[in-house]
Scaffold this active site. Structure first.
Site, mmCIF file in Angstrom:
data_model
loop_
_atom_site.group_PDB
_atom_site.id
_atom_site.type_symbol
_atom_site.label_atom_id
_atom_site.label_comp_id
_atom_site.label_asym_id
_atom_site.label_seq_id
_atom_site.Cartn_x
_atom_site.Cartn_y
_atom_site.Cartn_z
ATOM 1 N NE ARG A 257 -4.836 -0.957 -6.229
ATOM 2 C CZ ARG A 257 -3.939 0.017 -6.256
ATOM 3 N NH1 ARG A 257 -3.536 0.499 -7.408
ATOM 4 N NH2 ARG A 257 -3.442 0.521 -5.141
ATOM 5 C CG HIS A 261 -0.208 -2.484 -8.011
ATOM 6 N ND1 HIS A 261 -0.908 -2.167 -9.150
ATOM 7 C CD2 HIS A 261 0.949 -3.061 -8.422
ATOM 8 C CE1 HIS A 261 -0.197 -2.522 -10.207
ATOM 9 N NE2 HIS A 261 0.923 -3.069 -9.791
ATOM 10 C CE1 TYR A 270 -2.100 3.574 -3.761
ATOM 11 C CE2 TYR A 270 0.023 2.713 -3.044
ATOM 12 C CZ TYR A 270 -1.215 2.519 -3.632
ATOM 13 O OH TYR A 270 -1.566 1.268 -4.075
#
Length: 372
Positions: A257, A261, A270
């Site tokens: 990805r 998100h 993160y």
């Protein structure tokens, strides 16, 4: 079937490497140049749609958009391996797959705009509504495939999910039911390394997600999810197997990805930027473009034609979403059930009363010396 036939490979299947070079494989053949050219057009359109949708979020025309930037090979491959009578059960991140399946871009974005319905005719396109809850669509996909099998239909169901969905109980139930009842469904896991902020290492200790298949008695396979040629070959084999009565399969695509998100996520909290940049060289568009150019299947004129077509699709979507919808509040109650229950009727009367009181207050104007 021997248990060894159920195990996936130690490394993901790859037919085109990062430099666009062909990779020979004893089991899977490289798709024909014409098929790859069609896939490349899909990748161009998918990337353009991802970019346009992200821009529409910033403009306030979309409530949220979970980008599949970098995962377009999975999206396009999923749509291309299905026949007209087959069904696709997508997740919230699979808008590009919907559009590649024939759903109009503006209709594919209605749910993400915040409207009350899925935005498209599921029967016309054989695409189930996009599912935001993790893994719930897998149960629906298995049930649909089970019903199709009982009716004797020539239907294969392709159920999409992400790595995070494999941590849900619904995933287990869907896999187990599909295997026990031998239904024609293919589970396609797009492993993009993160379930929002949770890395794969915190979700499973299995060698790969494809290894989970053997526990249910179905074959599993791993594929390079940024290699659309390999995705087409591996998924195509699984779909053909299901159609021939071979039962369910699990295919895990290793991809990444590239963006957050959703627009509401801060992925810098993160993961490191260096990690993201390492995947740029594995970009599915760059890889296939290099291959098609080297083999003479892609020229500058064709590239420009694909780009113009992608721009036209993006323009159509932008124009449609820049139009304010004429909303009817009663639609909240009109389509819940075929006939409205007394409880729903009471709720509608309450809401209608509030709307009428609000309209009367607006019509009466300011009071108590207040000014607008």
């Amino acid at each position: 079937m021997l248990h060894t036939d159920l195990l996936p490979r130690d490394t993901a299947v790859r037919l085109i490497d990062e430099n666009g070079e062909s990779v020979s494989d004893e089991r899977y053949a490289l798709p024909d140049p014409g098929v790859l050219l069609t896939a490349y057009r899909g990748l161009i359109e998918g990337r353009r749609l991802n970019d346009q949708a992200s821009a529409l979020v910033r403009q306030g025309r979309l409530a949220v958009y979970p980008s599949s930037h970098g995962q377009e090979a999975c999206q396009v491959g999923a749509a291309m391996v299905l026949s007209a009578q087959d069904w696709l059960f997508p997740t919230y991140r699979d808008s590009v797959a919907l559009i590649a399946r024939g759903v109009a871009p503006a209709e594919a974005m209605v749910l993400l705009k915040g409207d009350w319905h899925s935005g498209y005719d599921v029967r016309a396109h054989h695409v189930a509504p996009q599912a935001t809850p993790l893994a719930t669509q897998l149960l629906h996909a298995v049930g649909f495939a089970h019903a199709a099998k009982h009716r004797g239909e020539d239907t294969v169901v392709l159920a999409l999910c992400g790595d995070g969905a494999t941590s849900e109980g619904d995933f287990h139930e869907a896999m187990n039911f599909a295997a026990v009842f031998h239904v024609p469904v293919v589970f396609f896991v797009q492993n993009n390394e993160f379930a929002i902020s949770v890395p794969l290492s915190r979700q499973t200790a299995a060698p790969s997600l494809a290894h989970k298949a053997i526990g249910y008695g179905m074959p599993g396979q791993r594929v390079d999810g940024n290699d659309v040629a390999a995705v087409l070959a591996v998924l195509g084999e699984a779909v053909d197997r299901a159609r021939a009565g071979g039962g369910p399969s699990l295919v895990e695509a290793h991809t990444y990805r590239m963006q957050a998100h959703t627009n509401a996520d801060d992925d810098t909290r993160y993961r490191e930027r260096d990690e993201v940049q390492a995947w740029v060289a594995r970009d599915p568009l760059r890889r296939l473009r290099a291959h098609l150019t080297a083999t003479g299947a892609l020229d500058e004129e064709t590239e420009e034609r694909f780009a113009r077509g992608a721009d036209e699709i993006a323009d159509e979507m932008r124009t449609a979403l820049n139009t304010d919808a004429d909303l009817d509040p009663e639609d909240l109650f009109r389509f819940v059930t075929s006939s409205r229950s007394p409880q729903l009727e009471e709720q509608w009367r309450l809401l209608r009363g509030e709307i009428e009181r609000s309209q009367l207050a607006d019509a009466s104007g300011p009071s108590n010396g207040e000014s607008r």
